[in-house]
Structure formats: structure tokens, C-alpha cells
Write a protein that holds these residues in place. Structure first.
Motif, PDB file in Angstrom:
ATOM      1  N   ARG A  54      -3.591  46.642  28.959  1.00  0.00           N
ATOM      2  CA  ARG A  54      -3.968  47.800  27.800  1.00  0.00           C
ATOM      3  C   ARG A  54      -3.114  46.988  26.575  1.00  0.00           C
ATOM      4  NH1 ARG A  54      -1.268  52.778  28.510  1.00  0.00           N
ATOM      5  NH2 ARG A  54      -3.213  53.952  27.258  1.00  0.00           N
ATOM      6  N   ILE A  55      -3.837  47.032  25.133  1.00  0.00           N
ATOM      7  CA  ILE A  55      -3.173  46.954  24.364  1.00  0.00           C
ATOM      8  C   ILE A  55      -3.159  47.866  23.441  1.00  0.00           C
ATOM      9  CG2 ILE A  55      -2.515  45.685  21.951  1.00  0.00           C
ATOM     10  CD1 ILE A  55      -4.832  43.195  22.841  1.00  0.00           C
ATOM     11  N   ALA A  56      -2.052  48.661  23.842  1.00  0.00           N
ATOM     12  CA  ALA A  56      -2.050  50.419  23.782  1.00  0.00           C
ATOM     13  C   ALA A  56      -1.604  50.974  22.102  1.00  0.00           C
ATOM     14  CB  ALA A  56      -1.017  51.240  24.494  1.00  0.00           C
ATOM     15  N   HIS A  57      -2.083  52.025  21.593  1.00  0.00           N
ATOM     16  CA  HIS A  57      -1.865  52.586  20.404  1.00  0.00           C
ATOM     17  C   HIS A  57      -1.735  51.952  19.347  1.00  0.00           C
ATOM     18  CE1 HIS A  57       0.178  54.803  23.736  1.00  0.00           C
ATOM     19  NE2 HIS A  57       1.245  53.889  23.853  1.00  0.00           N
ATOM     20  N   LEU A  58      -2.856  51.042  18.915  1.00  0.00           N
ATOM     21  CA  LEU A  58      -2.637  50.398  17.643  1.00  0.00           C
ATOM     22  C   LEU A  58      -3.840  51.505  16.864  1.00  0.00           C
ATOM     23  CD1 LEU A  58      -5.056  47.320  19.254  1.00  0.00           C
ATOM     24  CD2 LEU A  58      -2.178  47.769  18.419  1.00  0.00           C
ATOM     25  N   SER A  59      -3.574  50.886  15.743  1.00  0.00           N
ATOM     26  CA  SER A  59      -4.061  51.817  14.635  1.00  0.00           C
ATOM     27  C   SER A  59      -6.245  51.810  15.248  1.00  0.00           C
ATOM     28  CB  SER A  59      -4.100  52.095  13.209  1.00  0.00           C
ATOM     29  OG  SER A  59      -2.435  51.948  12.958  1.00  0.00           O
TER      30      SER A  59
END
Length: 200
Positions: free
Chosen positions: A176-181
Motif C-alpha cells: 500500500r502507498i497510503a495517504h497520497l493527495s
């Protein structure tokens, strides 16, 4: 019928007079990008030498603070119930509530800053590379050659802060690549899919 002098007669209609359009070569189909190559141990070691290049969104700090506050809300309310129902142990109750308040304030104010300094991500030509954690740096590398699916989404709390998460799936695991705009979320997801050779 003879053609005009000096002009080759064409078998196509309209090709036997001066100024006729010559036969155009057929446009070749665009070349498909080469599939990503598997990563060897040396390539993985080179990636691990430095942290990923990109930070997550600054709004992630607000999200982590909110989650921490919700986590500590339960023990704080339980302590208040104890105070209300058991007036005979007031000293112990106040000590407990004080400890909960200190722990909650530390978690809410300090941990999100620490996590923001650690959480990073990067998409190279060969791999997806992430780093996360609060005190320990946890790094993961997924070769693009192993990627089978890329999805985007967001939870209810992420939606409040305008954030989203990319889930990269392989045959055996998920990253998971989390918390991107939410703005660049689709572009990053498309880049991963394109470099992994997935059909759009």
C-alpha cells in the motif's frame, strides 16, 4: 488510355494525372513498451541504500492525529465512568486519568510528526519502493515485473483529509502507498500500471 508524359500510371483511381497524391506508406503500429525486468539482488541493494524519494501528503499528519485521538477516547471515557461510579478511590482515578492524558497528548502531537518524517514512497523504472513506521523504518520493494493489479481507494477518514491509497497486488502479497493527495493519486496509479505493463 495513355498517361500524361513523364508520369507513372498508377493502378489507383486518380493516380494517372499530374499532382495526384502518391501512395502513402501505411503507418506502423506504435511499439509496445518492453516488459519490466525482474530485480536482482544488486538492484534491490541499491534501492535500499537510500530512502524513497517522495513524502506522503502533509494532511496525513492530521489523519494520524485524529486516529490517535479516537484511540485514546475510549480509555479516557472509561476512566471518567470509574470516577463517577467509585468516589472512594479518587487518588488512583486521578492518577490514571493523568497518565491517559499524557499518553494521549504525546501520541496526538508527536507521533504524527515522527511518522511523516519516515513515510515515503517511490516508483522507479523497475520497482515500487515504500518506507513506513513510527520509530522503526520498515521498507518494502515490489518489482514491477511481479505486479498483477493496481487499485486506488480511500477510507472515510482519508476522505475527510482529501487523501487516498494505492494498493499494488502481486501473486503473493500486497503493498500500500497510503495517504497520497487525491490529486496525483490517479497519475501515480497509472504510472505504476504502465510501467508494469498492465492493460489500461
Amino acid at each position: 488510355m495513355p498517361s500524361w508524359p513523364g508520369v507513372n500510371r498508377s493502378s489507383e483511381p486518380g493516380g494517372s494525372w499530374p499532382g495526384a497524391n502518391p501512395r502513402k506508406p501505411r503507418a506502423s503500429a506504435p511499439a509496445e513498451p518492453a516488459p519490466p525486468l525482474p530485480l536482482d539482488s544488486e538492484a534491490i541493494a541499491r534501492l535500499r541504500q537510500n530512502p524513497p524519494a517522495h513524502r506522503v501528503s502533509r494532511n496525513a499528519k492530521g489523519l494520524w492525529a485524529l486516529r490517535a485521538g479516537l484511540f485514546w477516547l475510549v480509555p479516557f471515557l472509561l476512566g471518567c465512568v470509574w470516577v463517577a461510579l467509585d468516589p472512594d478511590h479518587r487518588s488512583a482515578e486521578l492518577i490514571l486519568l493523568g497518565l491517559v492524558a499524557v499518553a494521549a497528548a504525546t501520541h496526538i502531537l508527536l507521533v504524527p510528526r515522527r511518522r511523516y518524517g519516515i513515510h515515503r514512497w517511490q516508483v522507479t523504472d523497475d520497482a515500487v519502493y515504500t518506507q513506513h513506521g513510527a520509530f522503526v523504518h520498515n521498507r518494502r520493494i515490489v518489482p514491477l515485473a511481479d505486479v498483477t493489479e493496481v487499485r486506488t481507494g480511500h477510507g472515510p477518514l482519508e476522505a475527510i483529509f482529501g487523501l487516498g491509497t494505492i494498493t499494488v497486488t502481486t501473486a503473493t502479497s500486497r503493498m500500500r502507498i497510503a495517504h497520497l493527495s487525491r490529486g496525483p493519486l490517479a497519475d501515480v496509479s497509472a504510472t505504476i500500471g504502465e510501467r508494469a505493463g498492465l492493460a489500461s
